[in-house]
Design a protein around this motif. Structure first.
Motif, PDB file in Angstrom:
ATOM      1  N   LEU A   1      -8.505 -17.952  39.854  1.00 42.46           N
ATOM      2  CA  LEU A   1      -9.818 -18.571  39.707  1.00 42.46           C
ATOM      3  C   LEU A   1     -10.528 -18.054  38.459  1.00 42.46           C
ATOM      4  CD1 LEU A   1     -11.211 -18.381  43.358  1.00 42.46           C
ATOM      5  CD2 LEU A   1      -9.903 -20.227  42.301  1.00 42.46           C
TER       6      LEU A   1
ATOM      7  N   ARG B   1     -16.444 -18.631  36.903  1.00 44.52           N
ATOM      8  CA  ARG B   1     -17.352 -19.640  37.442  1.00 44.52           C
ATOM      9  C   ARG B   1     -16.863 -20.160  38.792  1.00 44.52           C
ATOM     10  NH1 ARG B   1     -21.775 -22.446  35.893  1.00 44.52           N
ATOM     11  NH2 ARG B   1     -22.277 -20.345  35.187  1.00 44.52           N
ATOM     12  N   GLU B   2     -15.560 -20.316  38.925  1.00 40.28           N
ATOM     13  CA  GLU B   2     -15.009 -20.789  40.199  1.00 40.28           C
ATOM     14  C   GLU B   2     -15.249 -19.764  41.305  1.00 40.28           C
ATOM     15  OE1 GLU B   2     -11.432 -23.632  38.403  1.00 40.28           O
ATOM     16  OE2 GLU B   2     -11.010 -21.570  39.032  1.00 40.28           O
TER      17      GLU B   2
ATOM     18  N   HIS C   1     -15.344 -28.133  40.390  1.00 41.27           N
ATOM     19  CA  HIS C   1     -15.006 -26.722  40.648  1.00 41.27           C
ATOM     20  C   HIS C   1     -14.456 -26.555  42.064  1.00 41.27           C
ATOM     21  CE1 HIS C   1     -16.309 -25.057  36.917  1.00 41.27           C
ATOM     22  NE2 HIS C   1     -17.609 -25.266  37.101  1.00 41.27           N
TER      23      HIS C   1
ATOM     24  N   ARG D   1     -10.928 -27.850  42.372  1.00 41.39           N
ATOM     25  CA  ARG D   1      -9.975 -26.953  41.718  1.00 41.39           C
ATOM     26  C   ARG D   1      -9.745 -25.688  42.544  1.00 41.39           C
ATOM     27  NH1 ARG D   1     -12.149 -27.566  35.448  1.00 41.39           N
ATOM     28  NH2 ARG D   1     -11.149 -29.598  35.038  1.00 41.39           N
ATOM     29  N   ILE D   2     -10.810 -25.186  43.159  1.00 40.82           N
ATOM     30  CA  ILE D   2     -10.683 -23.991  44.008  1.00 40.82           C
ATOM     31  C   ILE D   2      -9.741 -24.282  45.175  1.00 40.82           C
ATOM     32  CG2 ILE D   2     -11.919 -22.507  45.651  1.00 40.82           C
ATOM     33  CD1 ILE D   2     -14.370 -22.806  43.743  1.00 40.82           C
TER      34      ILE D   2
END
Length: 216
Positions: free
Chosen positions: A156, A159-160, A190, A193-194
């Protein structure tokens, strides 16, 4: 229009929820069921977006019905399930979340909160009774322990990780966007993506992961 199936063995509860939801302009009750097996049948026949599922019903209970709905190959996009309960520490609630439910509400929830919950889960997010959210997550973590995956956190970005921490606090995408001074669409990216990087199923499991790995 958000289509809802109400599954509860108490006719009074079903009637009350129907009256509340029918008062909205964007939610319609597509069907009702008095037990778990009927819930599966009605859901297959009507293709709702959301199922309000009583946790305790005759025959197939709400937990098993939820598991079957979420695991089914058809429809390709299974309905989101909100578990209904009368007890904030009901063990079946946690089992329901493991089965794939999007959250849970008390049966005596306020009408406005019920409507908001249906809209929230229909949009792909999770809900939980506000007064027990922290206990819910902590209980889930305590009863389903697994080794910390701190190495996984390395995939990660900074920011994530920030976004994951705010998700774990129960903030919505809009609230996270306001907190980080970014667009809501950026937060959605985000979060996606996480989930992909950590191979997590949904926001609920992202919260559990965050607690297990010291982010929350």
């Amino acid at each position: 229009m958000i289509r809802v199936v109400i599954a509860d063995d108490q006719a009074l509860v079903r009637t009350g929820f129907r009256m509340i939801l029918d008062e909205t302009g964007d939610i319609t009750v597509a069907g009702e069921a008095a037990d778990g097996l009927a819930a599966l049948t009605v859901t297959a026949a009507t293709g709702p977006d959301v199922v309000l599922m009583d946790v305790r019903m005759p025959g197939i209970d709400g937990i098993e019905a939820t598991r079957r709905l979420r695991a089914a190959a058809e429809p390709l996009s299974p309905p989101h399930v909100i578990i209904l309960t009368t007890f904030d520490l009901d063990e079946y609630v946690y089992a329901g979340l493991r089965a794939g439910a999007a959250g849970f509400l008390f049966k005596d929830t306020l009408a406005a909160d019920l409507v908001a919950a249906v809209r929230t889960v229909a949009s792909g997010q999770n809900v939980a009774a506000p007064t027990v959210t922290s206990r819910l997550i902590r209980h889930f973590v305590d009863t389903a322990p697994r080794p910390a995956d701190t190495a996984g956190l390395g995939v990660l970005t900074v920011r994530e990780r920030d976004v994951l921490g705010l998700v774990a606090q129960g903030l919505s995408n809009r609230e996270i966007a306001d907190r980080l001074l970014v667009a809501e669409g950026t937060v959605k990216t985000h979060v996606s993506r996480i989930l992909a990087k950590l191979q997590l199923r949904d926001r609920t499991h992202a919260v559990i992961y965050a607690y297990q790995n010291g982010i929350a």
